[in-house]
Design a protein around this motif. Structure first.
Motif, mmCIF file in Angstrom:
data_model
loop_
_atom_site.group_PDB
_atom_site.id
_atom_site.type_symbol
_atom_site.label_atom_id
_atom_site.label_comp_id
_atom_site.label_asym_id
_atom_site.label_seq_id
_atom_site.Cartn_x
_atom_site.Cartn_y
_atom_site.Cartn_z
ATOM 1 N N ARG A 55 -11.728 19.248 2.404
ATOM 2 C CA ARG A 55 -10.439 18.599 2.035
ATOM 3 C C ARG A 55 -9.245 19.378 1.961
ATOM 4 N NH1 ARG A 55 -9.666 14.423 -1.575
ATOM 5 N NH2 ARG A 55 -11.413 13.178 -1.450
ATOM 6 N N SER A 56 -9.439 20.712 1.792
ATOM 7 C CA SER A 56 -8.283 21.660 1.780
ATOM 8 C C SER A 56 -7.847 21.853 3.232
ATOM 9 C CB SER A 56 -8.388 23.059 1.067
ATOM 10 O OG SER A 56 -9.266 22.463 -0.027
ATOM 11 N N PRO A 57 -8.338 22.458 4.420
ATOM 12 C CA PRO A 57 -9.508 23.015 4.333
ATOM 13 C C PRO A 57 -9.260 24.633 4.132
ATOM 14 C CG PRO A 57 -8.755 22.447 6.494
ATOM 15 C CD PRO A 57 -7.943 22.248 5.703
ATOM 16 N N VAL A 58 -10.192 25.056 3.270
ATOM 17 C CA VAL A 58 -10.708 26.475 3.019
ATOM 18 C C VAL A 58 -11.756 27.298 4.124
ATOM 19 C CG1 VAL A 58 -10.796 28.164 1.139
ATOM 20 C CG2 VAL A 58 -9.780 26.120 0.863
ATOM 21 N N PHE A 59 -11.481 28.078 4.915
ATOM 22 C CA PHE A 59 -12.383 28.684 5.573
ATOM 23 C C PHE A 59 -12.239 30.137 5.814
ATOM 24 C CE2 PHE A 59 -8.598 27.910 8.310
ATOM 25 C CZ PHE A 59 -8.670 29.109 9.074
ATOM 26 N N ALA A 60 -13.521 30.702 6.212
ATOM 27 C CA ALA A 60 -13.761 32.167 6.403
ATOM 28 C C ALA A 60 -14.441 32.117 7.730
ATOM 29 C CB ALA A 60 -14.690 32.705 5.141
ATOM 30 N N VAL A 61 -13.999 33.289 8.231
ATOM 31 C CA VAL A 61 -14.343 33.423 9.601
ATOM 32 C C VAL A 61 -14.980 34.976 9.800
ATOM 33 C CG1 VAL A 61 -13.856 33.552 11.961
ATOM 34 C CG2 VAL A 61 -12.652 32.106 10.685
ATOM 35 N N SER A 62 -16.117 35.082 10.506
ATOM 36 C CA SER A 62 -16.505 36.260 10.600
ATOM 37 C C SER A 62 -17.369 36.261 11.971
ATOM 38 C CB SER A 62 -17.954 36.561 9.702
ATOM 39 O OG SER A 62 -18.875 37.469 10.056
ATOM 40 N N GLN A 63 -16.554 37.143 13.084
ATOM 41 C CA GLN A 63 -16.855 37.207 14.511
ATOM 42 C C GLN A 63 -16.917 38.479 15.020
ATOM 43 O OE1 GLN A 63 -15.267 33.430 16.443
ATOM 44 N NE2 GLN A 63 -13.387 34.214 15.486
ATOM 45 N N SER A 64 -17.648 38.816 15.769
ATOM 46 C CA SER A 64 -18.028 40.181 16.493
ATOM 47 C C SER A 64 -16.674 40.252 17.491
ATOM 48 C CB SER A 64 -19.133 40.258 17.230
ATOM 49 O OG SER A 64 -19.892 39.487 16.850
ATOM 50 N N SER A 65 -16.383 41.327 17.702
ATOM 51 C CA SER A 65 -15.378 41.798 18.847
ATOM 52 C C SER A 65 -15.947 41.701 20.164
ATOM 53 C CB SER A 65 -14.857 43.042 18.584
ATOM 54 O OG SER A 65 -14.343 43.327 17.327
ATOM 55 N N LEU A 66 -15.118 41.158 21.058
ATOM 56 C CA LEU A 66 -15.738 41.145 22.397
ATOM 57 C C LEU A 66 -16.169 42.584 22.664
ATOM 58 C CD1 LEU A 66 -13.474 38.560 24.329
ATOM 59 C CD2 LEU A 66 -15.909 38.311 23.662
ATOM 60 N N LYS A 67 -16.960 42.539 23.682
ATOM 61 C CA LYS A 67 -17.329 43.842 24.099
ATOM 62 C C LYS A 67 -16.701 44.322 25.583
ATOM 63 C CE LYS A 67 -21.791 43.160 21.743
ATOM 64 N NZ LYS A 67 -21.653 41.742 21.415
ATOM 65 N N PRO A 68 -16.643 45.416 25.673
ATOM 66 C CA PRO A 68 -15.967 45.519 27.195
ATOM 67 C C PRO A 68 -16.392 44.639 28.541
ATOM 68 C CG PRO A 68 -16.187 47.693 26.084
ATOM 69 C CD PRO A 68 -16.785 46.737 24.968
ATOM 70 N N TYR A 69 -17.850 44.730 28.179
ATOM 71 C CA TYR A 69 -18.408 43.907 29.559
ATOM 72 C C TYR A 69 -17.986 42.492 29.386
ATOM 73 C CZ TYR A 69 -22.492 41.848 27.025
ATOM 74 O OH TYR A 69 -23.234 41.105 26.070
ATOM 75 N N GLU A 70 -17.774 41.891 28.209
ATOM 76 C CA GLU A 70 -17.606 40.544 28.126
ATOM 77 C C GLU A 70 -15.903 40.367 28.346
ATOM 78 O OE1 GLU A 70 -20.158 38.805 24.277
ATOM 79 O OE2 GLU A 70 -18.734 40.228 23.848
ATOM 80 N N ILE A 71 -15.214 41.440 28.061
ATOM 81 C CA ILE A 71 -13.679 41.057 28.570
ATOM 82 C C ILE A 71 -13.690 41.001 30.266
ATOM 83 C CG2 ILE A 71 -11.608 42.287 28.454
ATOM 84 C CD1 ILE A 71 -11.833 42.825 25.721
ATOM 85 N N GLU A 72 -14.575 42.051 30.679
ATOM 86 C CA GLU A 72 -14.635 42.004 32.050
ATOM 87 C C GLU A 72 -15.087 40.547 32.677
ATOM 88 O OE1 GLU A 72 -13.190 44.204 34.197
ATOM 89 O OE2 GLU A 72 -12.604 44.959 32.477
ATOM 90 N N GLN A 73 -16.068 40.157 32.084
ATOM 91 C CA GLN A 73 -16.617 38.732 32.610
ATOM 92 C C GLN A 73 -15.718 37.711 32.237
ATOM 93 O OE1 GLN A 73 -20.306 38.475 30.466
ATOM 94 N NE2 GLN A 73 -21.317 38.297 32.225
ATOM 95 N N LEU A 74 -14.970 37.647 31.235
ATOM 96 C CA LEU A 74 -13.757 36.880 30.965
ATOM 97 C C LEU A 74 -12.794 36.832 31.792
ATOM 98 C CD1 LEU A 74 -13.478 34.704 28.603
ATOM 99 C CD2 LEU A 74 -12.096 36.304 27.379
#
Ligand SMILES: *[C@@H]1O[C@H](CO)[C@@H](O)[C@H](O)[C@H]1NC(C)=O
Ligand SMILES: *[C@@H]1O[C@H](CO)[C@@H](O)[C@H](O)[C@H]1NC(C)=O
Length: 228
Positions: A55-74
């Protein structure tokens, strides 16, 4: 006096039924993403989101940073004007689990420095039916300024605002009752704990009627008032 009593009672019952009908729930999301540009996505873990109140909405996010190879792929993905794909497992407070997908142009994620928005769509029974990922961009093919996600989460409803409609709410109560009868969530609270919302207004009713009609209290209820 009587109209005052009626008014107070009506207010109390309105309050009680509002409390009864008010429904809130939570959502747990597990995110995977694919930064490859093949027809078959190669999903890897991205993180978790917990929405503690839809309803609020109240949220919490926990995410890994992008690894260098993932940035290259992106960046490769962006140059090919490919799409970044997201897979989300949504678990809701009713116990349901659903896997949903969304995607966004990779260049928009680079241009917004990994700032994105995840919308979770709920139906009228507050069950998740779709997830929508977007990013405001602009398009870029360069390294983002940061390797960490800035994710905004919002909860959207397909119909008629945040309160589920009565029919589906009743169906939901039915399902919960059946689950209780199967012993999944046994409601072993005491009688008072379960029914206080009915007992308290009834008590107030008794007190108010005996206080406003002291002479009419004849038999049982008005005893203490009569003594004076
Ligand atoms: C997400 O949750 C799962 C299990 O619930 C856990 O194994 C994983 O480490 C979590 N990931 C992050 C990035 O918090
Ligand atoms: C209700 O039952 C569960 C297990 O069936 C137990 O763990 C819990 O303590 C009980 N609660 C009360 C208030 O008796």
């Amino acid at each position: 006096m009587n109209s005052l009593v009626t008014y107070v009672l009506l207010s109390i019952f309105a309050l009680v039924s509002a409390t009864e009908l008010e429904y809130d729930g939570w959502l747990q999301l597990r995110l995977w993403h694919a930064v490859n540009n093949d027809p078959v996505p190669n999903f890897e873990e991205r993180g978790n989101i917990t929405v503690s109140s839809i309803r609020s909405p109240v949220f919490a996010v926990s995410q890994s940073s992008l690894k260098p190879y993932e940035i290259e792929q992106l960046k490769v993905l962006a140059e090919q004007d490919g799409t970044y794909r997201l897979r989300v497992l949504v678990r809701s407070s009713s116990g349901s689990e659903v896997v949903l997908h969304s995607f966004v142009r990779a260049c928009l994620l680079l241009g917004s420095n990994l700032e994105d928005i995840i919308s979770i769509w709920l139906d009228s029974a507050a069950e998740p039916i779709a997830v929508n990922l977007y990013s405001l961009g602009p398009c870029s093919y360069e390294d983002p300024l940061s390797d960490t996600w800035i994710t905004n989460v919002n909860v959207k409803y397909t119909e008629s605002g945040p309160i589920p409609d009565t029919a589906s709410y009743i169906q939901k109560l039915e399902r919960e009752r059946e689950a209780r009868e199967r012993g999944e969530t046994k409601d072993n609270r005491s009688f008072l704990a379960k029914y206080w919302i009915y007992i308290v207004p009834a008590l107030i009713f008794v007190i108010l009627t005996s206080a406003t009609n002291p002479e009419a209290g004849g038999g049982g209820g008005g005893g203490s008032v009569q003594r004076q």
